[in-house]
Design a protein around this motif. Structure first.
Motif, PDB file in Angstrom:
ATOM      1  N   ALA A 116      11.437   0.337 -14.966  1.00 45.58           N
ATOM      2  CA  ALA A 116      11.034   1.427 -14.078  1.00 45.58           C
ATOM      3  C   ALA A 116       9.662   1.178 -13.472  1.00 45.58           C
ATOM      4  N   ALA A 117       8.760   0.568 -14.237  1.00 41.95           N
ATOM      5  CA  ALA A 117       7.393   0.331 -13.768  1.00 41.95           C
ATOM      6  C   ALA A 117       6.958  -1.069 -14.205  1.00 41.95           C
ATOM      7  N   PRO A 118       7.283  -2.071 -13.417  1.00 46.32           N
ATOM      8  CA  PRO A 118       6.881  -3.435 -13.778  1.00 46.32           C
ATOM      9  C   PRO A 118       5.370  -3.566 -13.936  1.00 46.32           C
ATOM     10  N   LYS A 119       4.982  -4.476 -14.799  1.00 45.18           N
ATOM     11  CA  LYS A 119       3.570  -4.754 -15.031  1.00 45.18           C
ATOM     12  C   LYS A 119       3.055  -5.771 -14.016  1.00 45.18           C
ATOM     13  N   VAL A 120       3.701  -5.834 -12.863  1.00 47.61           N
ATOM     14  CA  VAL A 120       3.258  -6.599 -11.694  1.00 47.61           C
ATOM     15  C   VAL A 120       3.125  -5.617 -10.543  1.00 47.61           C
ATOM     16  N   ILE A 121       2.002  -5.658  -9.854  1.00 38.37           N
ATOM     17  CA  ILE A 121       1.784  -4.801  -8.696  1.00 38.37           C
ATOM     18  C   ILE A 121       2.076  -5.616  -7.437  1.00 38.37           C
ATOM     19  N   ASP A 122       3.079  -5.206  -6.677  1.00 31.37           N
ATOM     20  CA  ASP A 122       3.406  -5.838  -5.400  1.00 31.37           C
ATOM     21  C   ASP A 122       2.790  -4.990  -4.286  1.00 31.37           C
ATOM     22  N   ALA A 123       1.732  -5.507  -3.675  1.00 30.42           N
ATOM     23  CA  ALA A 123       1.017  -4.758  -2.630  1.00 30.42           C
ATOM     24  C   ALA A 123       1.182  -5.475  -1.299  1.00 30.42           C
ATOM     25  N   THR A 124       1.855  -4.825  -0.355  1.00 28.74           N
ATOM     26  CA  THR A 124       2.090  -5.393   0.967  1.00 28.74           C
ATOM     27  C   THR A 124       0.996  -4.945   1.926  1.00 28.74           C
ATOM     28  N   VAL A 125       0.434  -5.900   2.668  1.00 28.30           N
ATOM     29  CA  VAL A 125      -0.541  -5.551   3.707  1.00 28.30           C
ATOM     30  C   VAL A 125       0.255  -5.029   4.901  1.00 28.30           C
ATOM     31  N   ALA A 126       0.375  -3.698   4.976  1.00 27.14           N
ATOM     32  CA  ALA A 126       1.189  -3.079   6.019  1.00 27.14           C
ATOM     33  C   ALA A 126       0.497  -3.098   7.378  1.00 27.14           C
ATOM     34  N   ALA A 127      -0.844  -3.059   7.377  1.00 29.28           N
ATOM     35  CA  ALA A 127      -1.619  -3.089   8.624  1.00 29.28           C
ATOM     36  C   ALA A 127      -3.023  -3.550   8.283  1.00 29.28           C
ATOM     37  N   ALA A 128      -3.703  -4.122   9.287  1.00 30.78           N
ATOM     38  CA  ALA A 128      -5.072  -4.596   9.077  1.00 30.78           C
ATOM     39  C   ALA A 128      -5.787  -4.651  10.408  1.00 30.78           C
ATOM     40  N   GLY A 129      -7.105  -4.547  10.372  1.00 35.18           N
ATOM     41  CA  GLY A 129      -7.857  -4.614  11.621  1.00 35.18           C
ATOM     42  C   GLY A 129      -9.342  -4.415  11.378  1.00 35.18           C
ATOM     43  N   VAL A 130     -10.072  -4.153  12.462  1.00 37.49           N
ATOM     44  CA  VAL A 130     -11.508  -3.894  12.412  1.00 37.49           C
ATOM     45  C   VAL A 130     -11.784  -2.650  13.236  1.00 37.49           C
ATOM     46  N   THR A 131     -12.478  -1.678  12.651  1.00 32.06           N
ATOM     47  CA  THR A 131     -12.836  -0.443  13.349  1.00 32.06           C
ATOM     48  C   THR A 131     -14.290  -0.115  13.046  1.00 32.06           C
ATOM     49  N   GLY A 132     -15.068   0.117  14.105  1.00 32.23           N
ATOM     50  CA  GLY A 132     -16.467   0.481  13.921  1.00 32.23           C
ATOM     51  C   GLY A 132     -17.269  -0.559  13.180  1.00 32.23           C
ATOM     52  N   GLY A 133     -16.926  -1.812  13.372  1.00 32.00           N
ATOM     53  CA  GLY A 133     -17.664  -2.890  12.727  1.00 32.00           C
ATOM     54  C   GLY A 133     -17.294  -3.132  11.281  1.00 32.00           C
ATOM     55  N   ARG A 134     -16.189  -2.515  10.827  1.00 28.36           N
ATOM     56  CA  ARG A 134     -15.751  -2.727   9.457  1.00 28.36           C
ATOM     57  C   ARG A 134     -14.275  -3.117   9.427  1.00 28.36           C
ATOM     58  N   TRP A 136     -10.577  -3.501   7.670  1.00 24.40           N
ATOM     59  CA  TRP A 136      -9.793  -2.629   6.790  1.00 24.40           C
ATOM     60  C   TRP A 136      -8.382  -3.182   6.627  1.00 24.40           C
ATOM     61  N   ARG A 137      -7.773  -2.780   5.536  1.00 22.73           N
ATOM     62  CA  ARG A 137      -6.352  -3.049   5.293  1.00 22.73           C
ATOM     63  C   ARG A 137      -5.698  -1.767   4.812  1.00 22.73           C
ATOM     64  N   VAL A 138      -4.432  -1.602   5.148  1.00 23.39           N
ATOM     65  CA  VAL A 138      -3.606  -0.559   4.549  1.00 23.39           C
ATOM     66  C   VAL A 138      -2.552  -1.259   3.701  1.00 23.39           C
ATOM     67  N   LEU A 139      -2.532  -0.918   2.424  1.00 22.66           N
ATOM     68  CA  LEU A 139      -1.556  -1.493   1.498  1.00 22.66           C
ATOM     69  C   LEU A 139      -0.405  -0.523   1.294  1.00 22.66           C
ATOM     70  N   SER A 140       0.805  -1.068   1.255  1.00 22.32           N
ATOM     71  CA  SER A 140       2.000  -0.287   0.960  1.00 22.32           C
ATOM     72  C   SER A 140       2.534  -0.732  -0.402  1.00 22.32           C
ATOM     73  N   LEU A 141       2.840   0.235  -1.252  1.00 21.04           N
ATOM     74  CA  LEU A 141       3.249  -0.053  -2.622  1.00 21.04           C
ATOM     75  C   LEU A 141       4.689   0.387  -2.854  1.00 21.04           C
ATOM     76  N   PRO A 142       5.423  -0.303  -3.705  1.00 19.95           N
ATOM     77  CA  PRO A 142       6.796   0.111  -4.008  1.00 19.95           C
ATOM     78  C   PRO A 142       6.827   1.490  -4.657  1.00 19.95           C
ATOM     79  N   PRO A 143       7.919   2.220  -4.481  1.00 16.46           N
ATOM     80  CA  PRO A 143       8.044   3.531  -5.128  1.00 16.46           C
ATOM     81  C   PRO A 143       7.857   3.411  -6.642  1.00 16.46           C
ATOM     82  N   GLY A 144       7.196   4.402  -7.200  1.00 20.12           N
ATOM     83  CA  GLY A 144       6.979   4.419  -8.645  1.00 20.12           C
ATOM     84  C   GLY A 144       5.707   3.744  -9.102  1.00 20.12           C
ATOM     85  N   THR A 145       4.987   3.064  -8.194  1.00 18.11           N
ATOM     86  CA  THR A 145       3.725   2.429  -8.564  1.00 18.11           C
ATOM     87  C   THR A 145       2.681   3.512  -8.811  1.00 18.11           C
ATOM     88  N   ARG A 146       2.072   3.500  -9.995  1.00 19.59           N
ATOM     89  CA  ARG A 146       1.098   4.533 -10.351  1.00 19.59           C
ATOM     90  C   ARG A 146      -0.304   3.947 -10.298  1.00 19.59           C
TER      91      ARG A 146
END
Length: 562
Positions: A116-134, A136-146
């Motif tokens: 139900a909750a693997p001890k491996v975290i699969d984090a997908t880089v769903a989006a990335a970019g630069v805003t205001g000189g910084r 950023w990344r948005v990570l998407s996680l599989p359902p059930g990741t706590r």
């Protein structure tokens, strides 16, 4: 199973019912079928079988982890079939999915296994970019990741135990190990993790999405990649076969194995047929095992692995090996004290009375002159308790050991517990490491497999008395009729750890295979072999600078006819 109260609707914990059914089955004579009624079954570790066990390639003799929870425990039984009839078993927390211990003629079939909750975290880089000189990344996680966001850090959490109210495990940020998966290219490799470097802030966006803002303005170039992150301690085997004979896994879907893979340890005749080791497509995950898929340590008889798919492990899909023990002393002419040398392997017997033992010079990896000796007595660990030392043992032989045996300079190999191996008709993909590792003096056939996009050698033959201490030298290996596409090189690597030139391995034949490679990939890099044949193969490489087809070091009896 339902007669004992197991719940095929997946609402209740079925672990007490499964344990009760298996206890009852142990009281029966004759062939026993333990049958699920289809459906989905939840299995928590609190009511699973509890045993003190020591397992190869895990946490060694570390007393913090000596007790193992086992969801499906076949123990001291014979003629047993565990038939899932299509059932889906969902394991929770930290536990071994199934085990056969001191049993014979055991079949596991028609099951799907997941956590139900693997001890491996699969984090997908769903989006990335630069805003205001910084950046950023948005990570998407599989359902059930706590998880829990704490300012510029994130704490990953296992499920909450219904017994203790605490998470089964936790870790921070990038954990201890990362590999990277490219879903578009269908490749996976080991690499650095940039996700938590130079973090300015982390924001929980909800619905399994996390935004990470960085102090720098360097634009991330990894949108779409999946960072597979985990801790490195292997506390439990995913499945365990120990001191058992004729154990079969057939027609199974193994979507994930928690903390390690299927470990076969000092057993005889293991068959793995038509088993798919791959994440459930509906889970959103890309990892299917915390480490190896199949690791067979000290197995005799025959190992047969056929018609399987190996997709998404965190280490080698198949590793068949023995274990070298180092000589530490010689109390009498026919007696040696021996030690496990790798910290992840200890605590279980390495020899039984009647076993044949060979003595190996660590510097040359060649056997010392003379016939193998026979074990007549062993004083060492049992594998099930800690009453005696777990890393050392004393072994008595039927004759004086050969001249040249020396503490620190000699290792021992159990020749009795070495198998014949057949690896045929399998598919290997999204593998960050090697495909098949094999070190056994018995005949080996690797045939009709497809290795796609391997990040290291597709086939590795070692014999290692300086790192993992995995034995031993091969004498009869045939690699025939396989297809190797998009490999990293060398495709076939023969690399014993001898420090002094010597011909360690013998009789390797590479025949009638197809290699589709890049121009910079070597087909075979071979060290310390007498008798290597490369015949009837098709090698396709694009035009451009090319590396040699094959490279040889300290070898003889070479025949090349591609």
């Amino acid at each position: 199973m339902t007669a004992f109260g197991a719940d095929p609707t997946g609402r209740a914990d079925s672990a007490p019912a499964v344990a009760a059914a298996l206890r009852h089955a142990r009281t029966l004579r004759g062939p026993v079928a333990i049958v699920f009624a289809g459906g989905t079954y939840q299995l928590y570790p609190e009511y699973a079988g509890l045993r003190e066990l020591y397992v190869s390639n895990t946490v060694g003799a570390d007393q913090r982890y000596r007790d193992k929870r086992i969801g499906l425990l076949v123990e001291d039984m014979s003629d047993v079939t565990i038939d899932g009839r299509g059932a889906r078993l969902i394991y929770h927390g930290l536990q071994t999915a199934f085990a056969a211990i001191r049993s014979a003629n055991v079949t596991f079939t028609n099951l799907s296994i997941d956590y139900a909750a693997p001890k491996v975290i699969d984090a997908t880089v769903a989006a990335a970019g630069v805003t205001g000189g910084r950046a950023w990344r948005v990570l998407s996680l599989p359902p059930g990741t706590r998880y829990r966001v704490d300012g510029a850090h994130i704490t990953w959490l296992g499920e909450t135990s219904p017994a203790s109210g605490q998470p089964y495990w936790s870790g921070v940020d990038g954990l201890a190990y990362t590999q990277i998966h490219d879903p578009a290219a269908q490749r996976t490799w080991r690499g650095d993790n940039p996700l938590f470097t130079g973090v300015a802030a982390i924001t929980d966006l909800g619905a399994g999405r996390i935004r990470i803002d960085y102090a720098s303005a360097t634009p991330p170039a990894d949108a779409g990649l999946v960072y597979q992150m985990r801790l490195i301690e292997r506390l439990h085997p995913g499945a365990f076969i120990w001191e058992s004979r004729n154990v079969v896994m057939r027609s199974m879907n193994v979507h994930y194995l928690q903390e390690f893979g299927v470990v076969g340890q000092f057993s005889e005749d293991i068959t793995i047929d038509q088993v798919t080791f791959a994440p459930d497509p509906a889970s959103g995950r890309t990892s299917s095992s915390f480490a190896d898929h199949v690791n067979l340590s000290g197995v005799k008889g025959k190992v047969t692995i056929t018609g399987c798919a190996f997709d998404g492990p965190h280490d080698d899909p198949i590793n068949v090996h023995g274990t070298y023990l180092e000589v530490t002393g010689q109390p009498e002419p026919g007696m040696l004290t021996l030690a496990y040398k790798h910290p992840e392997t200890a605590g279980f017997p390495q020899f039984y009375p009647g076993d044949q033992v060979r003595f190996i010079d660590r510097r040359t990896m060649a056997p010392l002159p003379g016939p193998p000796a026979t074990v007549i007595a062993v004083d060492g660990p049992s594998g099930t308790d800690h009453a005696r030392p777990l890393t050392t043992m004393t072994v008595t032989f039927d004759r004086p050991v050969p001249d040249g045996v020396a503490a620190g300079g000699t290792v021992t190999e159990n020749l009795t517990y070495t198998p014949e191996v057949v690896v045929s008709g399998n598919v290997f993909r999204n593998v960050p490491t090697r495909g098949v590792l094999v070190t056994t003096p018995k005949p080996v056939l690797i045939s009709g497999n497809r290795f796609d996009g391997m990040s290291m050698a597709s086939v590795l033959i070692s014999a290692d008395a300086s790192s993992w201490y995995e034995s031993g030298a091969v004498t009869d290996v045939t690699i025939r009729g396989n297809t190797f596409t998009r490999p990293a090189g060398p495709v076939i690597l023969v690399e014993p750890t001898n420090e002094v030139p010597a011909e360690v391995h013998h009789g390797i034949s590479v025949e009638d295979n197809t290699f589709d490679l890049g121009s910079d990939v070597t087909v075979a890099d071979v060290k310390g072999v007498r008798g290597f044949r490369f015949t009837g193969n098709v090698v396709r490489r694009p035009d451009g600078p090319e590396r040699p087809l094959c490279v040889f070091h300290d070898s003889s009896g070479i025949m090349i006819d591609a």
